[in-house]
Enzyme design. Structure first.
Site, PDB file in Angstrom:
ATOM      1  N   LYS A  75       0.848  -1.197   0.000  1.00 48.19           N
ATOM      2  CA  LYS A  75       0.000   0.000   0.000  1.00 48.19           C
ATOM      3  C   LYS A  75       0.882   1.244   0.000  1.00 48.19           C
ATOM      4  CE  LYS A  75      -3.879   1.873   2.771  1.00 48.19           C
ATOM      5  NZ  LYS A  75      -4.733   1.609   3.948  1.00 48.19           N
ATOM      6  N   SER A 150      -9.761   1.600   2.993  1.00 47.29           N
ATOM      7  CA  SER A 150      -8.882   2.389   2.159  1.00 47.29           C
ATOM      8  C   SER A 150      -7.875   1.565   1.352  1.00 47.29           C
ATOM      9  CB  SER A 150      -8.118   3.378   3.029  1.00 47.29           C
ATOM     10  OG  SER A 150      -7.275   2.707   3.948  1.00 47.29           O
ATOM     11  N   SER A 174      -9.843  -1.045   7.034  1.00 43.94           N
ATOM     12  CA  SER A 174      -9.323  -0.809   5.690  1.00 43.94           C
ATOM     13  C   SER A 174      -8.657  -1.983   5.001  1.00 43.94           C
ATOM     14  CB  SER A 174      -8.325   0.340   5.725  1.00 43.94           C
ATOM     15  OG  SER A 174      -9.027   1.533   5.633  1.00 43.94           O
TER      16      SER A 174
END
Ligand code: GLN
Length: 478
Positions: A75, A150, A174
């Site tokens: 990420k 997210s 997330s």
């Protein structure tokens, strides 16, 4: 060749049926052909191939590390030395990491290949990946739907077969919510199992690195490799080298669940059916179900959004236009540097949270909001400590249903915040939780169940998730 999990892949490498180079090329081909999904912000093509060749030589020489040749995406809020990292924000555009996160170092030590950095919501704030400064990620199963957020890029990249596994971060869901929407396994560990050193902070008392993959077994293995004490993060207290791999010994378990949540009126009918079938199967297999209602649960979302925004407003004060990344082009004084950079380079959701967080921490409101929310968090934590003394795991939905259409909630922040109603709990109380796909709905979209474990009982959580959830292996074809 389809990736069938790390153990099978390693057998294939040892037998010479495939090579790491071939796997990396296959993943890269996939990432490029699916670039319209916008999951990767950057691919480290050449570097990944060079590393693949080095690992192939090792394998030929008889050395197989735990994650040899496993292709991993990270990420875009995880630092990797001399590589860009932006938290999907314009304010960090052009910034390069000066050091690697502990999790990145440990991935590399164990032989993994880092393929690229993955799109996400700006500073990990969001539930749909629509808050990225670099555009939304699309769900590989249906491109008119969100992948969740997210860590939307982390889930989409694994689901589309562009990497074997990925890292995300989970502050309020997330990792688990996008995993549920993309039909992959996603786990957040006990707070304190994985080091946060080198992770761009959102809400430090909630943030944990999470792991996404196709099977519980793979997720447990990768977690074992990156977890454990780190001199750079004093909150990381779990021992190093603990084997978290699921074992199956025909044990029976005590499974807590809330009838109110498992029959929640907002649940998608097909998900409701599969959750019921899950509970029934547990009974048939001799496990004990323990129904528990948690009245404090109504406060989970408000408490999370008070505390997480408070911590975020403090963590994000370092982005001033002075250090890191970008400064607004029209800044010509100290004050205008701060004002213009923060007003023009942070997106609307990040600004909303900074304002909300600053408000709840301000004199006169602190006790009413921040102080009270801390007390409710403590009550919830104590409640779960008691439940987990009695039971092995707590089963609950991950989301209310399948992925929702792009744009359907982006203009309504409150509707978006409610997305996290079943996931924020694990972060509020610091417990491990895993989302595993259980079925697809009538349109073929993935649905999931969530299993939460006791503190530092991540291994038991993996074992139970592996044994009890009749997980579907997603069959996404472009
Ligand atoms: N969706 C939640 C939020 O926007 C959780 C985010 C996260 O876990 N990083 O705060």
């Amino acid at each position: 060749m389809v990736f069938e999990g790390i153990a099978t892949y390693h057998d294939q490498l040892v037998q010479g049926i495939t090579t790491v180079r071939a796997e990396v090329l296959r993943c890269l081909e996939r990432a490029h052909s699916q670039s319209h999904l916008n999951a990767f912000l950057e691919l480290f093509d050449e570097e990944a191939l060079a590393r693949a060749d080095a690992i192939d030589l090792e394998v030929q020489a008889g050395t197989l590390r735990k994650l040899s040749g496993v292709v991993v995406g990270i990420k875009d809020n995880i630092c990797y030395e001399s590589h860009h990292v932006s938290a999907a924000s314009s304010i960090l555009e052009g910034f390069q990491s000066l050091y690697s996160a502990t999790v990145v170092e440990r991935l590399l030590e164990n032989g993994a290949i880092i393929l690229g950095r993955l799109n996400c919501d700006e500073f990990a704030m969001g539930s749909s990946n629509e808050n990225s400064a670099y555009g939304p990620v699309l769900n590989p199963w249906n491109t008119s739907c969100v992948p969740g957020g997210s860590s939307g890029g982390s889930a989409a990249a694994v689901a589309m077969g562009a990497c074997h596994m990925s890292l995300g971060t989970d502050t309020g869901g997330s990792v688990r919510q996008p995993a549920a929407y993309c039909g992959v396994v996603g786990m957040k560990p006990t707070y304190g199992r994985i080091s946060r050193h080198g992770i761009i902070a959102f809400a430090s008392s909630f943030d944990q690195v999470g792991v996404l993959g196709h099977t519980v077994e793979d997720v447990a293995l990768l977690t074992s490799c990156i977890a454990g004490r780190d001199g750079m993060d004093s909150t990381c207290t779990a021992p190093r080298g603990e084997n978290l791999a699921p074992e199956s010994q025909g044990k029976t378990y005590k499974i807590a669940y809330s009838p109110g949540w498992m029959n929640h009126p907002s649940l998608h009918p097909s998900l409701h059916q599969h959750l019921e079938a899950f509970l029934q199967r547990c009974v048939e297999q001799g496990h004990t179900l323990v129904p528990i209602e948690i009245e404090e649960m109504d406060y989970a979302i408000p408490v999370y959004y008070i505390l997480a925004t408070a911590e975020a407003s403090s963590n994000l004060s370092r982005y001033s236009g002075m250090h890191y990344g970008k400064r607004d082009d029209h800044a010509d004084s100290l004050e205008s540097t701060l004002k213009l950079s923060r007003s023009n380079l942070f997106g609307p959701e990040v600004q909303r949270r900074i304002m909300l967080g600053t408000f709840v921490l301000s004199e006169g409101y602190y006790d009413a909001y921040y102080g009270k929310a801390q007390k409710v968090r403590r009550l919830l934590k104590e409640r779960f400590e008691r439940i987990m003394q009695e039971c092995d795991v707590f089963a609950l939905p991950t989301t209310v249903g399948p992925a929702f259409p792009l744009g359907s909630k982006s203009s309504d922040p409150l509707a978006m915040y409610l997305e996290d109603q079943f996931t924020v709990l694990a972060n509020l109380v610091g417990l491990p939780a895993i989302s595993v796909p259980i079925a697809t709905d009538e349109h073929g979209m993935p649905l999931a169940i969530q299993i939460m474990g006791g503190a530092f009982e991540d291994a038991l959580m993996f074992e139970i998730a592996d044994r009890l959830v009749d997980s579907i292996r997603p069959n996404y074809v472009s």
